[in-house]
Enzyme design. Sequence first.
Site, PDB file in Angstrom:
ATOM      1  N   GLN A 132       0.845  -1.210   0.000  1.00 47.52           N
ATOM      2  CA  GLN A 132       0.000   0.000   0.000  1.00 47.52           C
ATOM      3  C   GLN A 132       0.871   1.248   0.000  1.00 47.52           C
ATOM      4  OE1 GLN A 132      -2.296   0.400   3.609  1.00 47.52           O
ATOM      5  NE2 GLN A 132      -3.788   1.748   2.666  1.00 47.52           N
ATOM      6  N   TYR A 164       0.612   4.707   0.284  1.00 49.82           N
ATOM      7  CA  TYR A 164      -0.110   5.937   0.650  1.00 49.82           C
ATOM      8  C   TYR A 164       0.849   6.926   1.321  1.00 49.82           C
ATOM      9  CZ  TYR A 164      -4.999   4.217   0.128  1.00 49.82           C
ATOM     10  OH  TYR A 164      -6.203   3.763  -0.334  1.00 49.82           O
ATOM     11  N   SER A 165       1.370   6.541   2.516  1.00 49.17           N
ATOM     12  CA  SER A 165       2.111   7.497   3.347  1.00 49.17           C
ATOM     13  C   SER A 165       3.381   7.986   2.654  1.00 49.17           C
ATOM     14  CB  SER A 165       2.508   6.847   4.669  1.00 49.17           C
ATOM     15  OG  SER A 165       1.380   6.322   5.314  1.00 49.17           O
ATOM     16  N   SER A 186       4.543  -1.261   4.194  1.00 45.90           N
ATOM     17  CA  SER A 186       4.689  -2.614   4.743  1.00 45.90           C
ATOM     18  C   SER A 186       4.865  -3.622   3.618  1.00 45.90           C
ATOM     19  CB  SER A 186       3.448  -3.000   5.548  1.00 45.90           C
ATOM     20  OG  SER A 186       3.277  -2.138   6.640  1.00 45.90           O
ATOM     21  N   GLU A 190     -10.266  -1.016   5.435  1.00 47.23           N
ATOM     22  CA  GLU A 190      -9.112  -1.448   6.235  1.00 47.23           C
ATOM     23  C   GLU A 190      -9.524  -1.959   7.614  1.00 47.23           C
ATOM     24  OE1 GLU A 190      -4.564   0.000   7.020  1.00 47.23           O
ATOM     25  OE2 GLU A 190      -5.928   1.312   5.989  1.00 47.23           O
ATOM     26  N   SER A 215      -3.949   7.070  13.397  1.00 48.31           N
ATOM     27  CA  SER A 215      -3.456   7.141  14.787  1.00 48.31           C
ATOM     28  C   SER A 215      -4.616   7.354  15.769  1.00 48.31           C
ATOM     29  CB  SER A 215      -2.453   8.290  14.924  1.00 48.31           C
ATOM     30  OG  SER A 215      -3.153   9.523  14.860  1.00 48.31           O
ATOM     31  N   GLU A 248      -5.021   9.711  17.885  1.00 46.68           N
ATOM     32  CA  GLU A 248      -5.481  11.108  17.909  1.00 46.68           C
ATOM     33  C   GLU A 248      -6.474  11.360  16.765  1.00 46.68           C
ATOM     34  OE1 GLU A 248      -2.305  10.149  18.161  1.00 46.68           O
ATOM     35  OE2 GLU A 248      -1.832  10.772  20.204  1.00 46.68           O
TER      36      GLU A 248
HETATM   37  C1  LIG Z   1       3.756  -0.695  11.493  1.00 42.96           C
HETATM   38  C2  LIG Z   1       3.313   0.322  10.480  1.00 42.96           C
HETATM   39  C3  LIG Z   1       2.962  -0.094   9.205  1.00 42.96           C
HETATM   40  C4  LIG Z   1       2.549   0.850   8.251  1.00 42.96           C
HETATM   41  N1  LIG Z   1       2.263   0.407   6.989  1.00 42.96           N
HETATM   42  C5  LIG Z   1       1.931   1.317   6.034  1.00 42.96           C
HETATM   43  C6  LIG Z   1       1.709   0.894   4.679  1.00 42.96           C
HETATM   44  O1  LIG Z   1       1.803  -0.294   4.351  1.00 42.96           O
HETATM   45  N2  LIG Z   1       1.417   1.821   3.766  1.00 42.96           N
HETATM   46  C7  LIG Z   1       1.298   3.142   4.079  1.00 42.96           C
HETATM   47  O2  LIG Z   1       0.993   3.933   3.183  1.00 42.96           O
HETATM   48  N3  LIG Z   1       1.516   3.588   5.340  1.00 42.96           N
HETATM   49  C8  LIG Z   1       1.827   2.693   6.323  1.00 42.96           C
HETATM   50  N4  LIG Z   1       2.074   3.118   7.614  1.00 42.96           N
HETATM   51  C9  LIG Z   1       2.041   4.544   7.892  1.00 42.96           C
HETATM   52  C10 LIG Z   1       0.890   5.020   8.765  1.00 42.96           C
HETATM   53  O3  LIG Z   1      -0.313   5.030   8.045  1.00 42.96           O
HETATM   54  C11 LIG Z   1       1.287   6.417   9.279  1.00 42.96           C
HETATM   55  O4  LIG Z   1       2.371   6.246  10.149  1.00 42.96           O
HETATM   56  C12 LIG Z   1       0.155   7.103   9.989  1.00 42.96           C
HETATM   57  O5  LIG Z   1      -0.835   7.459   9.069  1.00 42.96           O
HETATM   58  C13 LIG Z   1       0.647   8.373  10.743  1.00 42.96           C
HETATM   59  O6  LIG Z   1       1.341   9.212   9.892  1.00 42.96           O
HETATM   60  P1  LIG Z   1       2.812   9.758  10.252  1.00 42.96           P
HETATM   61  O7  LIG Z   1       3.646   8.604  10.658  1.00 42.96           O
HETATM   62  O8  LIG Z   1       3.257  10.604   9.120  1.00 42.96           O
HETATM   63  O9  LIG Z   1       2.609  10.640  11.552  1.00 42.96           O
HETATM   64  P2  LIG Z   1       2.070  12.130  11.608  1.00 42.96           P
HETATM   65  O10 LIG Z   1       0.859  12.263  10.762  1.00 42.96           O
HETATM   66  O11 LIG Z   1       3.201  13.068  11.376  1.00 42.96           O
HETATM   67  O12 LIG Z   1       1.630  12.213  13.133  1.00 42.96           O
HETATM   68  C14 LIG Z   1       2.568  12.410  14.207  1.00 42.96           C
HETATM   69  C15 LIG Z   1       1.759  12.557  15.497  1.00 42.96           C
HETATM   70  O13 LIG Z   1       0.912  13.709  15.412  1.00 42.96           O
HETATM   71  C16 LIG Z   1      -0.440  13.348  15.606  1.00 42.96           C
HETATM   72  N5  LIG Z   1      -1.296  14.121  14.695  1.00 42.96           N
HETATM   73  C17 LIG Z   1      -1.139  14.294  13.356  1.00 42.96           C
HETATM   74  N6  LIG Z   1      -2.141  15.037  12.857  1.00 42.96           N
HETATM   75  C18 LIG Z   1      -2.958  15.335  13.889  1.00 42.96           C
HETATM   76  C19 LIG Z   1      -4.173  16.071  14.017  1.00 42.96           C
HETATM   77  N7  LIG Z   1      -4.753  16.643  12.945  1.00 42.96           N
HETATM   78  N8  LIG Z   1      -4.746  16.186  15.246  1.00 42.96           N
HETATM   79  C20 LIG Z   1      -4.160  15.601  16.338  1.00 42.96           C
HETATM   80  N9  LIG Z   1      -2.999  14.899  16.286  1.00 42.96           N
HETATM   81  C21 LIG Z   1      -2.413  14.767  15.082  1.00 42.96           C
HETATM   82  C22 LIG Z   1      -0.521  11.879  15.266  1.00 42.96           C
HETATM   83  O14 LIG Z   1      -1.592  11.242  15.914  1.00 42.96           O
HETATM   84  C23 LIG Z   1       0.833  11.375  15.751  1.00 42.96           C
HETATM   85  O15 LIG Z   1       0.773  11.140  17.137  1.00 42.96           O
HETATM   86  C24 LIG Z   1       2.475   2.213   8.592  1.00 42.96           C
HETATM   87  C25 LIG Z   1       2.815   2.631   9.886  1.00 42.96           C
HETATM   88  C26 LIG Z   1       3.235   1.706  10.825  1.00 42.96           C
HETATM   89  C27 LIG Z   1       3.599   2.192  12.189  1.00 42.96           C
END
Ligand SMILES: Cc1cc2nc3c(=O)[nH]c(=O)nc-3n(C[C@H](O)[C@H](O)[C@H](O)COP(=O)(O)OP(=O)(O)OC[C@H]3O[C@@H](n4cnc5c(N)ncnc54)[C@H](O)[C@@H]3O)c2cc1C
Length: 394
Positions: A129, A131-132, A170, A253, A373, A375
Site C-alpha cells: 500500500q 499511501y504514506s 509494509s 481497512e 493514529s 489522535e
Molecule cells: C507498522 C506500520 C505499518 C505501516 N504500513 C503502512 C503501509 O503499508 N502503507 C502506508 O501507506 N503507510 C503505512 N504506515 C504509515 C501510517 O499510516 C502512518 O504512520 C500514519 O498514518 C501516521 O502518519 P505519520 O507517521 O506521518 O505521523 P504524523 O501524521 O506526522 O503524526 C505524528 C503525530 O501527530 C499526531 N497528529 C497528526 N495530525 C494530527 C491532528 N490533525 N490532530 C491531532 N494529532 C495529530 C498523530 O496522531 C501522531 O501522534 C504504517 C505505519 C506503521 C507504524
Amino acid sequence: MRSSPHDEQFRRTIREWLAANLTGRFAALRDAGGPGREHEAHAERVAWNRHLAAAGWTCLGWPAEHGGRGATLAQQVIFYEEYARSRAPARVGYLGEELLGPTLIAFGTPEQKSRFLPRIAAVEELWCQGYSEPGAGSDLAAVSTAARLVKGEGEAGGQWVITGQKVWTSLAVEADWCFVLARTEPGSKRGAGLSYLLVPMRQPGITVRPIRQLTGTSEFNEVFFDGARTDAGLVVGEVGDGWRVARATLAIERGVATLGQQVGFERELNRLVELARQTGASADPLIRDRLGRAWIGLEAMRAHALRTLAGGAGGSGPSELKLLWSRWHQELGELAMDVQGAPSMAARGAPYDLDDWQRLFLFSRADTIYGGSDEIQRTLIAERALGLPRQARA
Ligand SMILES: Cc1cc2nc3c(=O)[nH]c(=O)nc-3n(C[C@H](O)[C@H](O)[C@H](O)COP(=O)(O)OP(=O)(O)OC[C@H]3O[C@@H](n4cnc5c(N)ncnc54)[C@H](O)[C@@H]3O)c2cc1C
C-alpha cells in the site's frame, strides 16, 4: 451474531480442513508471521497460502465470479476465528485480499478485475500500500508523489511516469505490485487531482529500502519512484478521482479480519495468564487486577466488533474499535513486561534475540499509529459521534 445450523456446519468444515492440512511440512508454521514477525518463514508461508487458495480458503467474502466464495459475514467471522484458533501462520496476501481486492470489486474496470483478482485469490501476486509519504501521513491529502501520462509508450494509451517517495510501506520487499496514491494534475491541492495507480514493483524505476524497526526486524520500507512506469489503463476509478477511491480502501481497512485478530489477542492473554501462574506474578493483586481488566477489555472489544460489522455502531464504530484494540494491545504488552519482571529487560542473546513478549511490547507501540493514529480516531469520534465542529485542517 447468531450462528445458524448451516454456519455451524461451515465451522466444522473449516476446522476439520485446517486440522487435516496444517500437518507435514506445514505443521512447523504454526504461529509464524504476523506483526513484528513477518520475516518468519516467508517462502513457506507463501506455499501454505497457495495451498489454502487451491482449496478455496482465500477471499471468502468476494463474489464467486471474482474467485471468492460469496461467504456471509457470519461465515467470514467463523473462518477468521477458526483460522486463528488453529494457530495457522499469518496470511501473506492480506493487503491484496482485504484492501485492494474489495476496492477493485467496487471501482475497477472489467479488465482490471479479470487481470488482478484471480491472482490475488490464488496468492500468485502480493501487494503493498503506497499511501504514506514523509510529508503526508495522518494528513494523507498532502501526497506529493507525482505521475504524468506519457503518450506513445507502452500500451496504446501511453504510460504513467511516477516520481516521488513513499514511506512505511509494509511488505514492499516481498510485493509484486503497489497501489499508489499519486498527484496526476500538476499544481492541484489536497484531495483534488489525485489518482489511484496500480504499479508493478519489480522495475528499474523503483528502489525499496527497508527500515529497521524497534523490534530489530524490517517489515516496512521506504519506496523511491524515480521515473517508475505503469500502463495508462492501470488507474482505479477516474483519473483525478483517486482521493475517493483511496478513502474507500481506508474504510475497508478496519473490516472483518479484526475478529481473527481478537482470537489471536485472546490466545496472547491466555498465555500471559499461564505465564503469571508460572512466575508467581498471579499472586500480586495489582497484576490480577490488570489481567481481569484485560479480559473485560477483550469481551467489550468483541461485542463492539460484532456490532460494528453488523452496521449497528454508527459512523464512528470503526474508529472506536481501532481505539479499543490498539490501547488494549499496548497495555497487554506493558502487562507482559511486568508479569515477567526484571528478565523482560534483557534480550535472550546477541544481536537482538527477543522473546515473544518483548516483541509484543515493542511492536505494539505501532498499534496506535498505523491504520489511523489514536489522535485521528478521537477527532473522528468528536466530529461524527459527538457532532462537534470540524477540526481546522491545514
Ligand atoms: C507498522 C506500520 C505499518 C505501516 N504500513 C503502512 C503501509 O503499508 N502503507 C502506508 O501507506 N503507510 C503505512 N504506515 C504509515 C501510517 O499510516 C502512518 O504512520 C500514519 O498514518 C501516521 O502518519 P505519520 O507517521 O506521518 O505521523 P504524523 O501524521 O506526522 O503524526 C505524528 C503525530 O501527530 C499526531 N497528529 C497528526 N495530525 C494530527 C491532528 N490533525 N490532530 C491531532 N494529532 C495529530 C498523530 O496522531 C501522531 O501522534 C504504517 C505505519 C506503521 C507504524
